[in-house]
Design a protein around this motif. Structure first.
Motif, PDB file in Angstrom:
ATOM      1  N   CYS A  21      40.556  46.920  56.205  1.00 27.50           N
ATOM      2  CA  CYS A  21      40.665  47.604  54.909  1.00 27.50           C
ATOM      3  C   CYS A  21      40.896  46.594  53.786  1.00 27.50           C
ATOM      4  CB  CYS A  21      41.805  48.611  54.976  1.00 27.50           C
ATOM      5  SG  CYS A  21      42.214  49.385  53.414  1.00 27.50           S
ATOM      6  N   HIS A  22      41.848  45.703  53.979  1.00 32.15           N
ATOM      7  CA  HIS A  22      42.178  44.749  52.929  1.00 32.15           C
ATOM      8  C   HIS A  22      41.172  43.608  52.843  1.00 32.15           C
ATOM      9  CE1 HIS A  22      45.707  46.665  51.421  1.00 32.15           C
ATOM     10  NE2 HIS A  22      46.127  46.874  52.656  1.00 32.15           N
ATOM     11  N   PHE A  23      40.497  43.304  53.924  1.00 35.58           N
ATOM     12  CA  PHE A  23      39.433  42.301  53.882  1.00 35.58           C
ATOM     13  C   PHE A  23      38.288  42.800  52.996  1.00 35.58           C
ATOM     14  CE2 PHE A  23      35.486  40.460  55.521  1.00 35.58           C
ATOM     15  CZ  PHE A  23      35.791  39.107  55.429  1.00 35.58           C
ATOM     16  N   ILE A  24      37.893  44.044  53.193  1.00 37.58           N
ATOM     17  CA  ILE A  24      36.834  44.640  52.365  1.00 37.58           C
ATOM     18  C   ILE A  24      37.287  44.706  50.908  1.00 37.58           C
ATOM     19  CG2 ILE A  24      35.541  46.766  51.912  1.00 37.58           C
ATOM     20  CD1 ILE A  24      35.631  47.235  54.988  1.00 37.58           C
ATOM     21  N   SER A  28      35.576  42.770  47.720  1.00 37.88           N
ATOM     22  CA  SER A  28      35.032  43.504  46.573  1.00 37.88           C
ATOM     23  C   SER A  28      35.781  43.145  45.287  1.00 37.88           C
ATOM     24  CB  SER A  28      35.063  45.009  46.820  1.00 37.88           C
ATOM     25  OG  SER A  28      36.381  45.450  47.051  1.00 37.88           O
ATOM     26  N   GLN A  29      37.068  42.861  45.373  1.00 34.65           N
ATOM     27  CA  GLN A  29      37.807  42.446  44.177  1.00 34.65           C
ATOM     28  C   GLN A  29      37.379  41.051  43.731  1.00 34.65           C
ATOM     29  OE1 GLN A  29      39.529  44.439  42.327  1.00 34.65           O
ATOM     30  NE2 GLN A  29      39.450  46.102  43.814  1.00 34.65           N
ATOM     31  N   LEU A  30      37.090  40.173  44.678  1.00 38.64           N
ATOM     32  CA  LEU A  30      36.576  38.848  44.306  1.00 38.64           C
ATOM     33  C   LEU A  30      35.209  38.978  43.628  1.00 38.64           C
ATOM     34  CD1 LEU A  30      37.668  36.754  47.410  1.00 38.64           C
ATOM     35  CD2 LEU A  30      38.542  36.547  45.067  1.00 38.64           C
ATOM     36  N   THR A  31      34.388  39.900  44.119  1.00 43.73           N
ATOM     37  CA  THR A  31      33.094  40.158  43.487  1.00 43.73           C
ATOM     38  C   THR A  31      33.292  40.665  42.060  1.00 43.73           C
ATOM     39  OG1 THR A  31      32.094  40.694  45.620  1.00 43.73           O
ATOM     40  CG2 THR A  31      30.966  41.523  43.649  1.00 43.73           C
ATOM     41  N   GLN A  32      34.218  41.612  41.898  1.00 45.29           N
ATOM     42  CA  GLN A  32      34.508  42.134  40.563  1.00 45.29           C
ATOM     43  C   GLN A  32      35.067  41.034  39.663  1.00 45.29           C
ATOM     44  OE1 GLN A  32      32.772  44.734  40.293  1.00 45.29           O
ATOM     45  NE2 GLN A  32      34.294  46.268  39.735  1.00 45.29           N
ATOM     46  N   LEU A  74      44.903  43.108  42.306  1.00 42.15           N
ATOM     47  CA  LEU A  74      44.409  43.724  43.542  1.00 42.15           C
ATOM     48  C   LEU A  74      43.922  42.679  44.544  1.00 42.15           C
ATOM     49  CD1 LEU A  74      42.615  46.878  42.151  1.00 42.15           C
ATOM     50  CD2 LEU A  74      44.614  46.810  43.628  1.00 42.15           C
ATOM     51  N   THR A  75      43.421  41.556  44.069  1.00 42.59           N
ATOM     52  CA  THR A  75      43.012  40.474  44.971  1.00 42.59           C
ATOM     53  C   THR A  75      44.237  39.903  45.687  1.00 42.59           C
ATOM     54  OG1 THR A  75      41.142  39.939  43.537  1.00 42.59           O
ATOM     55  CG2 THR A  75      41.833  38.252  45.106  1.00 42.59           C
ATOM     56  N   ILE A  76      45.299  39.636  44.926  1.00 44.83           N
ATOM     57  CA  ILE A  76      46.532  39.103  45.529  1.00 44.83           C
ATOM     58  C   ILE A  76      47.157  40.131  46.474  1.00 44.83           C
ATOM     59  CG2 ILE A  76      48.887  38.366  45.000  1.00 44.83           C
ATOM     60  CD1 ILE A  76      47.688  37.144  42.395  1.00 44.83           C
ATOM     61  N   SER A 114      38.735  45.335  34.429  1.00 40.66           N
ATOM     62  CA  SER A 114      39.982  44.762  33.925  1.00 40.66           C
ATOM     63  C   SER A 114      40.266  43.488  34.725  1.00 40.66           C
ATOM     64  CB  SER A 114      41.133  45.747  34.095  1.00 40.66           C
ATOM     65  OG  SER A 114      42.368  45.099  33.910  1.00 40.66           O
ATOM     66  N   GLY A 115      40.268  42.360  34.060  1.00 42.16           N
ATOM     67  CA  GLY A 115      40.513  41.091  34.738  1.00 42.16           C
ATOM     68  C   GLY A 115      41.910  41.018  35.335  1.00 42.16           C
ATOM     69  N   THR A 116      42.906  41.539  34.632  1.00 41.83           N
ATOM     70  CA  THR A 116      44.282  41.518  35.117  1.00 41.83           C
ATOM     71  C   THR A 116      44.433  42.360  36.380  1.00 41.83           C
ATOM     72  OG1 THR A 116      44.993  41.325  32.821  1.00 41.83           O
ATOM     73  CG2 THR A 116      46.674  41.907  34.425  1.00 41.83           C
ATOM     74  N   MET A 117      43.886  43.556  36.356  1.00 33.94           N
ATOM     75  CA  MET A 117      43.991  44.440  37.513  1.00 33.94           C
ATOM     76  C   MET A 117      43.222  43.888  38.702  1.00 33.94           C
ATOM     77  SD  MET A 117      45.498  46.968  38.507  1.00 33.94           S
ATOM     78  CE  MET A 117      45.633  48.592  39.126  1.00 33.94           C
TER      79      MET A 117
END
Length: 142
Positions: free
Chosen positions: A82-85, A89-93, A58-60, A51-54
């Motif tokens: 925790c938030h760096f990982i 991973s959200q940027l990868t997604q 989650l990145t923000i 989901s692009g929106t989600m």
């Protein structure tokens, strides 16, 4: 009873290591690590499910709490990790979502599926034709 609890709390707080493991500075990030673990595991799934929106939200969220973890006193490096990982991973997604939905990944995937389906169908027909030919040859030889 209150005196007993007060004594146990004083004993816990007297040892810095035990005090840390009994604090929200440890248990907050530890319980939050489920999010980045799930995000890392999701990188192995089809980009069609992202989901692009989600992912953007989650990145923000992760970037905000990375900043927060360094703004509090004392700094919470476990929360930062925790938030760096999770942010990585959200940027990868997010990249996988853009590549699939905006940069032609879906069309390429459908093309590969169509070709493999066609090759599979042709292969099955060839195998059935060969089996029938062998069967006919066996009948003719009798």
């Amino acid at each position: 009873m209150a005196a007993f609890i007060k004594a146990v709390n004083a004993k816990i707080r007297s040892n810095p290591t035990v005090s840390y493991f009994c604090s929200t500075h440890f248990w907050g990030p530890a319980s939050n690590f489920g999010i980045p673990i799930a995000a890392v595991m999701d990188t192995q799934k089809s980009p069609e499910l992202i989901s692009g929106t989600m992912t953007g939200a989650l990145t923000i969220y992760s970037a905000t709490f990375m900043r927060y973890s360094l703004a509090v006193t004392p700094k919470n490096y476990l929360l930062f990790a925790c938030h760096f990982i999770n942010c990585g991973s959200q940027l990868t997604q997010g990249y996988r979502w853009i590549q699939y939905h905006k940069w032609g990944g879906r069309e390429e995937s459908l093309k590969v599926q169509a070709e493999s389906g066609l090759v599979g169908a042709v292969g099955r027909v060839e195998m059935e034709a060969k089996a029938l030919a062998d069967k006919a040859k066996g009948v003719v030889d009798k």
